[in-house]
Every structure is written in structure tokens, then in C-alpha cells.
Design an enzyme around this catalytic site. Structure first.
Site, PDB file in Angstrom:
ATOM      1  N   GLY A   1       0.817  -1.216   0.000  1.00  0.00           N
ATOM      2  CA  GLY A   1       0.000   0.000   0.000  1.00  0.00           C
ATOM      3  C   GLY A   1       0.841   1.252   0.000  1.00  0.00           C
TER       4      GLY A   1
ATOM      5  N   ARG B   1       4.105   5.829   2.028  1.00  0.00           N
ATOM      6  CA  ARG B   1       4.584   7.207   2.222  1.00  0.00           C
ATOM      7  C   ARG B   1       3.965   8.140   1.193  1.00  0.00           C
ATOM      8  NH1 ARG B   1      10.879   7.541   0.168  1.00  0.00           N
ATOM      9  NH2 ARG B   1      10.715   6.114  -1.596  1.00  0.00           N
TER      10      ARG B   1
ATOM     11  N   LYS C   1       3.937  12.548  -2.102  1.00  0.00           N
ATOM     12  CA  LYS C   1       4.878  11.486  -1.749  1.00  0.00           C
ATOM     13  C   LYS C   1       5.864  12.019  -0.721  1.00  0.00           C
ATOM     14  CE  LYS C   1       7.816   7.864  -3.597  1.00  0.00           C
ATOM     15  NZ  LYS C   1       8.297   7.180  -4.825  1.00  0.00           N
TER      16      LYS C   1
ATOM     17  N   GLY D   1       7.278   7.083   6.604  1.00  0.00           N
ATOM     18  CA  GLY D   1       6.434   7.769   5.636  1.00  0.00           C
ATOM     19  C   GLY D   1       7.081   8.981   4.974  1.00  0.00           C
TER      20      GLY D   1
ATOM     21  N   ARG E   1      -2.413  -0.409  -9.644  1.00  0.00           N
ATOM     22  CA  ARG E   1      -1.255  -1.221 -10.018  1.00  0.00           C
ATOM     23  C   ARG E   1      -1.673  -2.673 -10.231  1.00  0.00           C
ATOM     24  NH1 ARG E   1       2.982   1.676  -6.982  1.00  0.00           N
ATOM     25  NH2 ARG E   1       2.050   3.624  -6.244  1.00  0.00           N
TER      26      ARG E   1
ATOM     27  N   ASP F   1       3.831  -4.508  -7.764  1.00  0.00           N
ATOM     28  CA  ASP F   1       3.218  -3.310  -7.194  1.00  0.00           C
ATOM     29  C   ASP F   1       3.783  -2.032  -7.811  1.00  0.00           C
ATOM     30  OD1 ASP F   1       5.386  -4.508  -5.416  1.00  0.00           O
ATOM     31  OD2 ASP F   1       5.406  -2.440  -4.710  1.00  0.00           O
TER      32      ASP F   1
END
Length: 475
Positions: free
Chosen positions: A87, A90, A105, A118, A175, A245
Site C-alpha cells: 500500500g 509514504r 509522496k 512515511g 497497479r 506493485d
């Protein structure tokens, strides 16, 4: 900022796929670069960009109307091993503006951070920011980057480093791993159907009324992934972490970490220090893409025909090679390409490697008929000279003037790509508080075929003492 209106996906996407979040702001945020081309496209004015609200938006302390902070869940195969819970560890989403989903991000930990902080350090944020736009400038499908802030907040990686946030933008953040996450749900048919319908609505609306729409999603993803691999391999780009991912259902280059552009050509080059076995080496990338697509076919199988999907994926490498060799022929100025040219192209790659020739510079010099410069940089001058003579004989047979051939070649062979040593110089300047090179190279990234005389030296082969800079997954 009053004219900026976001929308969220919550009316179409099940709660299983996301969690609401609260960003963790950086201390003393400073806006250090804005991609104005994308900003204007999204509807931001110069007044918006200059406002404190714009910087606050990137820092997660101002949310435009209609937005909501959330993180997306997904699973994935990392270096071939399945991880059920990944998942946005961050990254925090804000909502959609026009055709782009906006995401911060480095905005702090989320439900999916798995003990991480994060944060994104300035070094990795600059790499993401510039390469997103460099790939777009090269005509390669990619996520985008709108702006970047620096701060006095720090995080420890291999040493203590300043933290940053990049405002990313993408047509989709779904994704391959998003479907893997749906597949492991107890009610997987419900979740797969919901996610697939969401993807159709966002990315493939033309499939909405087709009876085999879920198979068609897959076929479209295969097609886009083939095109992406052709572009990567032809330009000499290495992603470094082709986990499922990190594969986009929109066929985008996504998640810029330990990537690299080829310097001296080595077909088995590994750009990721963490990739001990070379799984994601340059020559493996198309095969890994096909493997990742086989995983996607499996997890879609509860709602789509796995046999049809596997059969379609079986055509991947053959179709890739057909497009790839044609693309390389175009880079060489061969307009009457046929399968007879494949052996000539393969011989070229062998000689590039034997002669330790810089990949980007080779095609750029070739596009200006600067054959002597190619020879001067080769370790085996006799071998490359012999190939160049064969090349001249091949292209002169065409019904095309030299002027037109070189013009065509310069339109596809960039003068500049952002090699790792260039990025390191930019990062060092930024860490010292000088952001001129960052902003100058944003313009170069967006216009890699132009001259940019001030930075001419960066179009030349990588200096020996600066070659081979390799990053790790921490990048």
C-alpha cells in the site's frame, strides 16, 4: 486557489481499497521547483503558484475543496515473492483534478507504512521529480510531477538527510498489485469486480458495454506494457524494481527509485544495488514484464478467462521484439526496415558492448553524422569503424536524402538523458541550498532534443570517474 476543485473516488471504489489519512507536515517548507507546464495544464495560475496555499497544499496543510486525504492499499510480488499487504506507505492522495490523480509522496506515515516513517528524503524526491518529467519529455508513458518542497525536517537513511515532498500526478494509481490485493480478499469476486469496474471507468471507458470487458482490460494492459518496454529498452532506461506493485494498469512508468539510464552499453547491467541476483537487469525487463502480466492474469481469473489472458500474454515477447527492432531501426535512420536488418542490429549491440561505447551519445552522434567522435570514444576503434562503414552502406541504399535521414534521427535520439552522475551533481547543489541546476535540468528534461549549450558537457559520454553510480531501493 479558489478555482481548484478536486473529486474523490469514494462513490466508485470500495472501502477495502483505501483508508482515510492525515498528512504529517514538514517543518519550514520551501517550494524549490514547480513544473509550470503541468501546473497550467491543471488550471493553476501564476497567482496560485506564488500563494502560500500552494506550498501548504504540497505540505499537506491545505486541501483544495472537494478533496480528501487517503492512501491506497495493494499487494505485490517483490523480487518474485508475494507480500499480501503493501500500500501507499509514504504517499497520500488528495483527489483528482482534470485528468490527473494528485498525490503527496513523503507526507508522513499511513495505515500501510509497515513501521516506516512515511518520509521521502530530498535526494530521492529530486530523482522522482526530474525523471517523471524527463520520461514525459522523451515521449514515454509516465506518472508526472507538479512540484517539490524542501524542509528542515530530517530522516535517517544511511545518514541524516533533509526531508521533502513531491506532488505527483497520474492518470491512475492502480497497479497490478491492486488486483493482487483484491484477489486475496475473502469476497474476492466482489472486490475484483469493483476494482475492474473502477479501472474501466477511469482508464478504459470504451470497454464499459463490452461483454468480455474484463478480458479486454487485460488485453489493453498487455498492449500498453509491450509499448512501455519497447520505449524503455530503446532509450536505455532501467527501472530497477519491477515488482508487480510497481506496474501500472495504464502502462505508465511508475515509482522512480534506483533507476538508471545506460552509460557504456552492457546488456546485463544491473542498476539496483539491492538486486543481488540481477532479476531486474536491463535485458531481463521485457521478460519480467511478461511474468508480472502472468501474475495479473491469475488474479483476474475469478472474473475473466485465464486461458484467454494467458494465450494473449504468450504473444508478448514476439510482439515486443517486432516493435523493438523496428524502433531501433528508426533510431538508426533505417526507414525501409525488414527482418533482414535484425542481424545487423544485433551485431551493433555486440560492438557497442565490446567497444565500451556510451549508449545515448552513440545515437546522438550518429544522428549528426559525427562518426569520428564515435570512433574516438571507442576502446576498439577498428571494430566500430568497420561497423560504421557497413552502416553507411546500409542507409545510403534508401530513397531518402542524408539531410532528411538525420533530421528524422534527431527527432527520436535525445541529446540529453538524466544519467545518475548528473542527478548526483544536482542533488549535491540542492543539499547545499542551490536550486539553479534543479530548475535548469527540469527544462532540459522536458526538452531533451534541444541544444542547451550551457550544459553541453552533459550530452557527452559519462566521464570514466563518474560512471557506474548505482542506487539501492532506499533511493
Amino acid at each position: 486557489m479558489k478555482n481548484i476543485q478536486l473529486i474523490t473516488p469514494f462513490d466508485k471504489l470500495n472501502k477495502y481499497f483505501y483508508s482515510l489519512e492525515t498528512p504529517t507536515k514538514l517543518s519550514n517548507p520551501k517550494l524549490i521547483s514547480v513544473n509550470k507546464l503541468l501546473a497550467y495544464e491543471l488550471g493553476f495560475s501564476n497567482e496560485d503558484i506564488d500563494s502560500q496555499e500552494f506550498t501548504n497544499m504540497i505540505n499537506g496543510t491545505y486541501l483544495p475543496k472537494g478533496g480528501e486525504y487517503f492512501a491506497l492499499a495493494y499487494a505485490g510480488h517483490q523480487f518474485g515473492y508475494f507480500v499480501e499487504q503493501l500500500g501507499d506507505g509514504r504517499a497520500i492522495n488528495l483527489g483528482k483534478l482534470k485528468d490527473y490523480n494528485l498525490q503527496l509522496k513523503g507526507a508522513g506515515s499511513t495505515t500501510y507504512s509497515r513501521n516506516g516513517d512515511g518520509r521521502a528524503v530530498l535526494r530521492s524526491s529530486i530523482r522522482e521529480y526530474l525523471l517523471s518529467e524527463a520520461m514525459a519529455g522523451l515521449g514515454i508513458a509516465t506518472t508526472r510531477a507538479l512540484a517539490i518542497i524542501n524542509s528542515t525536517t530530517t530522516a535517517y537513511r544511511e545518514t541524516t538527510e533533509p526531508c521533502s515532498i513531491v506532488l505527483r500526478a497520474s492518470s491512475s494509481w492502480v497497479r497490478f498489485g491492486s488486483f493482487e490485493y483484491a484477489y486475496v480478499a475473502k469476497d474476492n469476486i466482489k472486490q475484483l469486480t469493483n476494482l475492474a469496474d473502477f479501472v474501466i471507468d477511469e482508464s478504459y471507458p470504451n470497454l464499459k458495454n463490452q461483454s468480455n470487458k474484463y478480458e479486454q482490460i487485460y488485453f489493453n494492459i498487455v498492449d500498453k506494457t509491450i509499448d512501455l518496454m519497447v520505449h524503455w529498452q530503446s532509450i536505455g532506461f532501467m527501472h530497477g524494481v519491477m515488482n508487480t506493485d510497481n506496474m501500472s494498469i495504464d502502462g505508465l512508468t511508475i515509482d522512480y527509485g534506483p533507476y538508471a539510464f545506460m552509460e557504456e552499453f552492457k546488456k546485463d547491467y544491473i542498476c539496483n544495488h539491492s538486486d543481488k541476483d540481477g532479476r531486474y537487469s536491463f535485458e531481463n525487463q521485457p521478460f519480467i514484464a511478461q511474468w508480472n502480466l502472468s501474475v495479473l492474469a491469475k488474479v483476474l481469473s475469478p472474473i475473466a478467462s485465464q486461458e484467454q489472458m494467458n494465450n494473449y500474454n504468450d504473444t508478448f515477447i514476439g510482439r515486443f521484439k517486432e516493435k523493438y527492432f523496428k524502433k531501433i531501426a528508426t533510431k538508426l535512420g533505417i526507414v525501409d526496415y525488414s527482418s533482414k536488418d535484425i542481424s545487423f542490429i544485433l551485431e551493433m549491440f555486440k560492438i557497442l558492448e565490446n567497444c565500451s561505447i556510451d549508449y545515448t551519445a552513440f545515437f546522438y552522434f550518429l544522428s549528426s553524422a559525427r562518426y569520428d567522435e564515435i570512433i574516438s570514444h571507442a576502446t576498439n576503434k577498428e571494430q566500430i569503424s568497420s561497423w560504421l562503414e557497413s552502416y553507411k552502406k546500409r542507409v545510403i541504399k534508401q530513397n531518402l536524402s542524408m539531410h532528411d535521414r538525420l533530421k528524422n534521427m534527431r527527432a527520436i535520439n535525445p541529446k540529453y538523458v538524466l544519467k545518475n552522475y548528473i542527478l548526483q551533481e544536482i542533488i549535491q547543489d540542492c543539499e547545499n541550498g542551490d536550486f539553479k541546476m534543479l530548475n535548469d535540468f527540469l527544462e532540459i528534461a522536458q526538452n531533451p532534443f534541444l541544444e542547451h549549450k550551457e550544459y553541453e558537457k552533459y550530452s557527452l559520454p559519462t566521464p570514466k570517474e563518474k560512471a557506474g553510480y548505482i542506487c539501492s531501493c532506499s533511493s
